[in-house]
Design a protein around this motif. Sequence first.
Motif, short mmCIF file in Angstrom:
data_model
loop_
_atom_site.label_atom_id
_atom_site.label_comp_id
_atom_site.label_asym_id
_atom_site.label_seq_id
_atom_site.Cartn_x
_atom_site.Cartn_y
_atom_site.Cartn_z
N ILE A 142 0.56 -0.96 0.09
CA ILE A 142 0.19 0.16 -0.02
C ILE A 142 0.97 1.01 -0.39
N PHE A 143 1.31 1.28 -1.36
CA PHE A 143 1.85 3.31 -1.21
C PHE A 143 1.39 3.89 -0.86
N VAL A 144 2.14 5.11 -0.15
CA VAL A 144 1.76 6.59 0.77
C VAL A 144 3.09 7.07 -0.68
N GLY A 153 13.70 17.68 -7.98
CA GLY A 153 13.70 16.88 -8.34
C GLY A 153 13.33 15.59 -7.50
N ILE A 154 13.55 15.61 -6.28
CA ILE A 154 13.64 14.65 -6.24
C ILE A 154 12.45 14.66 -4.52
N SER A 155 12.33 12.69 -4.38
CA SER A 155 11.32 12.44 -3.61
C SER A 155 11.95 12.84 -1.83
N LEU A 156 11.61 13.07 -1.21
CA LEU A 156 12.04 13.34 0.56
C LEU A 156 11.42 12.33 0.89
N ASN A 157 10.89 12.73 2.16
CA ASN A 157 10.85 11.69 2.68
C ASN A 157 8.72 11.50 2.91
N ILE A 158 8.05 11.16 4.37
CA ILE A 158 6.75 11.10 4.42
C ILE A 158 6.73 11.88 5.22
N ASN A 159 5.00 12.58 5.24
CA ASN A 159 4.27 13.16 6.61
C ASN A 159 3.82 12.15 7.46
N PRO A 160 4.01 12.29 8.51
CA PRO A 160 3.52 11.49 9.61
C PRO A 160 1.76 11.51 8.98
N ASP A 161 1.93 12.75 8.94
CA ASP A 161 -0.01 13.26 8.84
C ASP A 161 -0.51 12.01 7.91
N ARG A 162 -0.26 11.56 6.83
CA ARG A 162 -0.25 10.82 5.58
C ARG A 162 -0.50 9.62 6.46
N ILE A 163 0.77 9.00 6.99
CA ILE A 163 0.53 7.60 7.91
C ILE A 163 -0.44 7.36 8.26
N GLU A 164 -0.49 8.47 9.15
CA GLU A 164 -1.89 8.42 9.96
C GLU A 164 -2.30 8.49 9.38
N ARG A 165 -3.11 8.86 8.40
CA ARG A 165 -4.42 8.81 7.39
C ARG A 165 -4.72 7.59 6.93
N VAL A 193 6.04 8.61 14.20
CA VAL A 193 5.52 7.02 13.29
C VAL A 193 5.24 6.27 13.82
N VAL A 194 6.39 6.23 15.02
CA VAL A 194 6.35 4.99 16.08
C VAL A 194 5.40 4.79 17.05
N GLU A 195 5.13 6.25 17.46
CA GLU A 195 3.57 5.89 18.07
C GLU A 195 2.63 6.35 18.06
N ILE A 196 2.74 6.47 16.33
CA ILE A 196 0.85 6.64 15.48
C ILE A 196 0.51 4.66 15.17
N CYS A 197 1.51 3.87 14.88
CA CYS A 197 1.63 2.66 14.72
C CYS A 197 1.36 1.74 15.84
N HIS A 198 2.44 1.70 16.86
CA HIS A 198 1.80 1.02 18.05
C HIS A 198 1.38 1.09 18.89
N LYS A 199 0.16 2.33 18.57
CA LYS A 199 -0.70 2.80 19.22
C LYS A 199 -1.69 1.64 18.24
N LYS A 200 -1.79 1.85 16.99
CA LYS A 200 -2.48 1.07 16.07
C LYS A 200 -2.45 -0.23 15.81
N GLY A 201 -1.48 -0.57 16.86
CA GLY A 201 -0.41 -2.28 16.78
C GLY A 201 0.44 -2.52 15.39
N VAL A 202 0.83 -1.74 14.75
CA VAL A 202 1.00 -2.29 13.99
C VAL A 202 2.67 -1.71 13.72
N LEU A 203 2.86 -2.72 13.31
CA LEU A 203 4.95 -2.90 12.98
C LEU A 203 5.36 -2.22 12.89
N VAL A 204 6.70 -1.31 13.31
CA VAL A 204 7.30 -0.48 12.35
C VAL A 204 9.14 -0.85 11.79
N LEU A 205 9.04 -1.09 10.66
CA LEU A 205 10.59 -1.19 9.59
C LEU A 205 11.10 0.08 9.20
N VAL A 206 12.19 -0.82 9.34
CA VAL A 206 12.59 0.74 9.20
C VAL A 206 13.84 -0.04 7.72
#
Length: 502
Positions: A142-144, A153-165, A193-206
Amino acid sequence: MGSIKNEFAKDINPNHEQIPLLESLKSYSNTDISCFDVPGHVKDQGVEILNRYFGEEVMKMDINSSPNMDNVANPKGVIKMAQKLLADAYGSDEAFFITNGTTQAIHCMILSVLNPGDKILLPRNIHKSVINALILCGGVPIFVQPEFDYNLGISLNINPDRIERALEENKDVKAVFLLNPTYYGACTDLKRVVEICHKKGVLVLVDEAHGAHFPFHFDLPPSGMSVGADMAAVSIHKTGGALTQASALLVNKKNIDYKSVQQSINMMQSTSASYLLMASIDGARANLVENGEEQFSKALNLSRYAKSKINKINGIKLVSTEVLESEGVEFIDETKLCINVKGLNLTGLEVYDLLYQNFSVQVELGDLYNILALVSIGTTKKDIDNLIEALSIIAKTHRKNDSLKELNIKQINPEIKLKPREAFYAKKESVDIDKCANRICAESIMAYPPGIPIVSPGEVITEEIIDYIKLLKRNNAYLTDMKDKDLNTILVIKEVILNTVK
């Protein structure tokens, strides 16, 4: 050398002056022993040409496992002790040596947590190894979209708000996969991001392939382990000083069955894992703990010096901390010099070639607008001055009059029609590139480095994608992984498949 006993494997107060594996390997290589095992060169006894080119000491240390040297598949002695020291250095519960690069670490990380059909949330600018891991395990991406810098002309990183949505929209996601940093040094607010994910029981892989140095200086971004990520794949060789392909998989055990991780590693890693590579991790770890802060202070000072000089060159801009103003970028790794050469009306690919061919300066990559130069623990002021001088000369002698504005680089977000694994195993055919629009791609196509797929198996090829591939071809980018090496054709799914991923 005396016998290495299992006392080495017991929990101890870490002493990072110890280099148990490196020291044992050196001692074993000097032992007078008649070897009737592999490798066939038998230390320095069999292949004189390799002795001359690599040196007798290296050949003596290229060994296989033995009773005193432990075994990485089930470590109980010096390897276990060395891995515990590595875990302590990186602030993780467990650390595993990986000898086929962070590509293999990513494969093992994903295989150990995803079952077929499990969904994983990830940025579109991931390395190809992630897509290949999903082919292996049957996971569903599932791409964000990460933030995009149109000037660079480059991609940066993801806004945590986008991950939460995205997690609200996809409540059955099992894991989130993030880059820390991106290839160009951009880091999101990983702690949030880790806080958002862990509250939802989602693993964070880096994917921390380019962040092996983060824990060792206070001016560098936070590491994945320091903010509570569940696993991180770390290229010790890229920025930590180990030999090429020497990597590590770091694990926090709260949400992860680390024994399952070991099983995945044993499935993917060679049973003849290189002791030279593993021992180089041991030595690099000792150096990072003892000297890392001093060495990275020097590297950061050299990076800042380079920025002050390069930004005075007309037509060239070294962009670093400025991208902190972008959404999705909380920290920047200043040791990565993203040098924008668009003002010279030259592509980064052209400047990359000029630096190497005319000035004997090797940078990490060139893209359409930039070159990327890495400053590391081994970089000297002479190296930096050579780069500055070369860029100054290029700016004076190779500047073009034609504008690059027509490149019109933008972010591509292909539609997924098939899971990567389904696309990989589907019937395929090669079709002329100009006739591929609206076909489902059956291969990965990317510029290397950095190895980020333009289009991956299971994604719909669009006119926009075709135009971008042709743009890269015209500018002599090194394109890889496709069946047709000249990219006159693209491998696509043979039958038209209309149903989307569910």
